[in-house]
Design a protein around this motif. Sequence first.
Motif, mmCIF file in Angstrom:
data_model
loop_
_atom_site.group_PDB
_atom_site.id
_atom_site.type_symbol
_atom_site.label_atom_id
_atom_site.label_comp_id
_atom_site.label_asym_id
_atom_site.label_seq_id
_atom_site.Cartn_x
_atom_site.Cartn_y
_atom_site.Cartn_z
ATOM 1 N N GLY A 149 0.938 -1.188 -0.094
ATOM 2 C CA GLY A 149 0.081 0.045 0.066
ATOM 3 C C GLY A 149 0.883 1.313 0.104
ATOM 4 N N PRO A 150 1.757 1.274 0.949
ATOM 5 C CA PRO A 150 2.600 2.775 0.766
ATOM 6 C C PRO A 150 3.366 2.972 -0.258
ATOM 7 C CG PRO A 150 3.020 1.647 2.977
ATOM 8 C CD PRO A 150 2.420 0.584 1.754
ATOM 9 N N GLY A 151 3.974 1.927 -0.823
ATOM 10 C CA GLY A 151 4.417 2.226 -2.244
ATOM 11 C C GLY A 151 3.649 2.555 -3.262
ATOM 12 N N LEU A 152 2.458 1.861 -3.627
ATOM 13 C CA LEU A 152 1.563 2.336 -4.379
ATOM 14 C C LEU A 152 1.114 3.750 -4.232
ATOM 15 C CD1 LEU A 152 -1.004 -0.909 -4.843
ATOM 16 C CD2 LEU A 152 0.533 0.150 -6.729
ATOM 17 N N LYS A 153 0.847 4.229 -2.879
ATOM 18 C CA LYS A 153 0.362 5.431 -2.724
ATOM 19 C C LYS A 153 1.584 6.661 -3.091
ATOM 20 C CE LYS A 153 -1.302 8.409 1.307
ATOM 21 N NZ LYS A 153 -1.216 8.481 2.557
ATOM 22 N N ILE A 154 2.685 6.275 -2.910
ATOM 23 C CA ILE A 154 3.869 6.930 -3.238
ATOM 24 C C ILE A 154 4.045 7.094 -5.094
ATOM 25 C CG2 ILE A 154 6.142 7.411 -3.370
ATOM 26 C CD1 ILE A 154 6.374 6.131 -0.737
ATOM 27 N N LEU A 155 3.618 6.113 -5.445
ATOM 28 C CA LEU A 155 3.830 5.995 -7.118
ATOM 29 C C LEU A 155 2.611 6.869 -7.512
ATOM 30 C CD1 LEU A 155 4.767 2.381 -8.066
ATOM 31 C CD2 LEU A 155 5.972 4.450 -8.995
ATOM 32 N N GLY A 156 1.363 6.381 -7.069
ATOM 33 C CA GLY A 156 0.352 7.103 -7.666
ATOM 34 C C GLY A 156 0.286 8.825 -7.492
ATOM 35 N N LEU A 157 0.668 9.229 -6.063
ATOM 36 C CA LEU A 157 0.893 10.739 -6.049
ATOM 37 C C LEU A 157 1.791 11.349 -6.889
ATOM 38 C CD1 LEU A 157 0.252 13.095 -4.249
ATOM 39 C CD2 LEU A 157 2.151 12.289 -2.687
ATOM 40 N N SER A 158 3.060 10.690 -6.872
ATOM 41 C CA SER A 158 4.083 11.264 -7.854
ATOM 42 C C SER A 158 3.587 11.337 -9.338
ATOM 43 C CB SER A 158 5.378 10.478 -7.461
ATOM 44 O OG SER A 158 5.471 9.314 -7.787
ATOM 45 N N ALA A 159 3.013 10.069 -9.775
ATOM 46 C CA ALA A 159 2.801 10.068 -10.998
ATOM 47 C C ALA A 159 1.668 11.319 -11.327
ATOM 48 C CB ALA A 159 1.992 8.838 -11.431
ATOM 49 N N GLY A 160 0.787 11.424 -10.635
ATOM 50 C CA GLY A 160 -0.408 12.671 -10.863
ATOM 51 C C GLY A 160 0.474 14.019 -10.713
ATOM 52 N N VAL A 577 13.039 6.555 -4.624
ATOM 53 C CA VAL A 577 13.249 6.041 -6.114
ATOM 54 C C VAL A 577 11.838 6.074 -6.540
ATOM 55 C CG1 VAL A 577 13.660 3.741 -7.513
ATOM 56 C CG2 VAL A 577 15.314 5.011 -5.927
ATOM 57 N N LEU A 578 10.819 5.460 -5.722
ATOM 58 C CA LEU A 578 9.449 5.233 -6.227
ATOM 59 C C LEU A 578 8.792 6.623 -6.764
ATOM 60 C CD1 LEU A 578 8.260 2.224 -3.614
ATOM 61 C CD2 LEU A 578 8.576 2.149 -6.360
ATOM 62 N N PHE A 579 8.979 7.543 -5.637
ATOM 63 C CA PHE A 579 8.483 8.710 -5.851
ATOM 64 C C PHE A 579 8.829 9.266 -7.328
ATOM 65 C CE2 PHE A 579 7.832 13.245 -5.738
ATOM 66 C CZ PHE A 579 6.688 13.533 -5.027
ATOM 67 N N SER A 580 10.269 9.201 -7.392
ATOM 68 C CA SER A 580 11.100 9.659 -8.844
ATOM 69 C C SER A 580 10.380 8.864 -9.934
ATOM 70 C CB SER A 580 12.368 9.293 -8.692
ATOM 71 O OG SER A 580 12.938 10.048 -7.705
ATOM 72 N N ALA A 581 10.210 7.520 -9.926
ATOM 73 C CA ALA A 581 9.830 6.747 -10.826
ATOM 74 C C ALA A 581 8.345 7.272 -11.282
ATOM 75 C CB ALA A 581 9.842 5.319 -10.689
ATOM 76 N N GLY A 582 7.606 7.453 -10.205
ATOM 77 C CA GLY A 582 6.179 7.912 -10.512
ATOM 78 C C GLY A 582 6.108 9.317 -11.197
ATOM 79 N N LEU A 583 7.038 10.258 -10.745
ATOM 80 C CA LEU A 583 7.404 11.391 -11.598
ATOM 81 C C LEU A 583 7.765 11.334 -13.081
ATOM 82 C CD1 LEU A 583 9.138 13.703 -9.065
ATOM 83 C CD2 LEU A 583 6.907 14.170 -9.674
#
Length: 642
Positions: A149-160, A577-583
Motif C-alpha cells: 500500500g505505501p509504495g502504491l500511494k507514493i507512485l500514484g501521488l508522484s505520477a499525478g 526512487v518510487l516517487f521519482s519513478a512516478g514523476l
Amino acid sequence: MASPATPQLTVRAVLLAIVLAVILSAANAYLGLFAGLTIATAIPAAVVSMGVLRLLGGGTILENNIVQTGASAGSSIAAGVIFTIPALVIMGFWPDFKYWWVLGIAGLGGLLGVLFSVPLRRSMIVEEPLPFPEGKAAAEVLKAGENPGPGLKILGLSAGIGALVKLAAESGLRMIPDNAAGAGFFGKYLGYMGTGLSPALLGVGYIVGLNIGIVVLSGSILAYNIAIPLYHAFFLHTDPALAADVAGKTAMEAAGIIRGAKIRYLGVGAMLIGGIWTLFSLRKSLLSGVKSGIAAARKGAGANLAETERDLPMKWMLIALVLFVLPLLALYQAIVGNWGVSIPMTIIMIVAGFLFVSVSAYLAGLVGSSNNPVSGITIATILFASVVLMLLLGSDSKIGAVAAIMIGAVVCCAAAVGGDNLQDLKAGYLVGATPWKQQLMLGIGAFSCALIMAPVLNLLAQAYGIGDPTRPGSLQAPQATLMASVAQGMFGGHLPWDMIIAGAVIGAVVIAIDSWLKARGSHFRVPVLAAAIGIYLPLELMVPIFLGGLLAYFVERRHGVVGADESVRDRVHRPGVLFSAGLITGEALMGILIAIPIVVSERADVLALPEQFHFGQFVGLVVLAVVGWLIYRTGAKAHPQV
C-alpha cells in the motif's frame, strides 16, 4: 524463498505484465528521446503488481516476480529502439516510422536478446555471481511485499504530480515554460546558463545519484561555459558560413547555433572513444563469461535439474534462433537487394548480437541496467558493420549507412534486452523462481512492447519532432542522432571531424582520470559515456539531473548512510526512487497524451491557455523547487516497508 510449486506463469500475471510493459515502454521512449536516458522499471512494476494482484485476491511472490520480469522489457525495448531506429528518419531514409519494419527490428532483436542471454545465466548468476544491483533490489521489494500500500500511494501521488506539471508546461497549457535560461555577450565571449523545469529530470537525477549527476553536469558546463565561449571568441571567423548565421543573433540564439553546428560533436567523439574503451576494458571478463556460459549450457542440456535451475532447452533455442534470423535476412535483403551483402549482414548481426549481449549482461551485473552503456555497444557495432559493408558496397554507397544502422538496431535491442534479462533472472534466483518461465515471460513482454513502438514514435515525431535542430521543442534523440552521424560519416558524409577528434581526446582524458580514480580506490568515478552525454545534450537537461542527485545525497546524509554498503543505501532510497519513478512515468505518459490533440489538430498550441495565464520562468522555478522538496521529504521520512 518460495517453492517452485508456487504459481508463477498464471494468466493474470502474464496479462498484467503485458499491460505494464506497454505503458512503461511508451513512457521510456518519451524519456529517452527527451533526455537521452531510460530508467529500469522492474521495481515500480513489482510494487504495482503486488497492489493489483492483492485486489484480485492476492498474488504469490513468484507471480509478482513474473510481472516485474515481463514489465521490465518496457525499458529495454524502448532503449533499443530509440537509440537507433530514429536515425533512419533523421537520415531521410524513412519519411516516418514504418510499422512492420519497426516491429520486425525491435521484436526479433528483443527475442534474440532473450535467446543469447540464456547460456550466460549459470556463469554470471550461479557459478561466479555478479552483483546485479537492480536484481537484488527487486528481490528485496518482492520479499517485503506483504504491505504494498505505501509504495502504491507514493507512485500514484508522484505520477499525478508529474502529469499535472507536464500538462501545465509549454507543450500543454503553456502556464509555465520548459526551461529557465539566460545568455549574454561579455566582450568577445558568449555566456549561457539555464535549467530545465521538468520534474522527470529531477527524478532521473535522484535515481542515478550524485556521482552521475556531477559528471553529466560537468560535461555540459565544459560544452556551454568553456567550449562555446572559446569557439565564439577565437574560431568563429574560420567558418564564414557559421559566422554569417550567428551575425545579428541574440546571445541565446548564437549559443544554440554554435552548439548545434559544432560543439555537440565533441560529445560524439567522446561517445565513440567511450564505446571502444568499454569493449577493450571488458575483453577478458567477456571472453571468460561467454566460454563458461556455453560450457554450462552444454553440461546442463540433459541433466536432471531442479525446477529452479531449468533454462529454456538448448534444442528449442537453436530452432527459435533460426526462425528469428530468417526474417531478418529477408529484411536485410529487401534493403540492399544483394544476397552477397545481406548474408554477411546477417552473420555480422548474429555474431555481434551474441558478443554484445554478453557485454551488456556483464555490465548490467556490475553497474545495473540503468547505467548500462548500450549506446556505446551499438556505436562499436555500427563502426564494425560499416567497415565490412564498405568492403562489400564501397565507401560511397548510398545504402551503406542505412544497412549499418539496421544491423546496429537489432544488436542494440538484443543487448538491451539481454542485460535486462540477466537482472530479472538474478531477482528470480534470489526468490526461488523457475528460469525458463522468466525467460519466456521476458520474450512475451519484449514482443508486446515492440507492437506499440512505431505508433508511439510517429505520434511523438508529429507532435514534437525528433532530432530536428530547426524545430523548437524537438525531442533531442541524442543517441539516434549520433548513430546517424557516425554511419553517414563512414560513407562519405560531411561531419566536423575536427570537433569529433577533439571530443575523442577529451574522452581519452576522462578515461585516464577515471582509471586513476579507480586505482586509488575512490568511490567517486568519472564514466566516460556519462560525461559524453553531458557534452552532447543541452545544459538545461543536465542541471535538474544534477539537482536530483544532490537530493539523493541529502537523503543519505539525513539517514546517516553516506558511504554505506550499496544494499543499505538502496533500502533507504526505495521510497524516493518510487516517487521519482512516478514523476517520470506520469510526465512521460502525459507527454504522449498531449501529443494526440496536437497531431489531430495540427496545431502545437491547441491546448494553450490565454496569455494572462502564462506565468513565466519564476513560477516554473518555484514549481520545480516544490517538487524537489517533495522528493526530499519522501526520501528523508521514515516509511513502513515499501
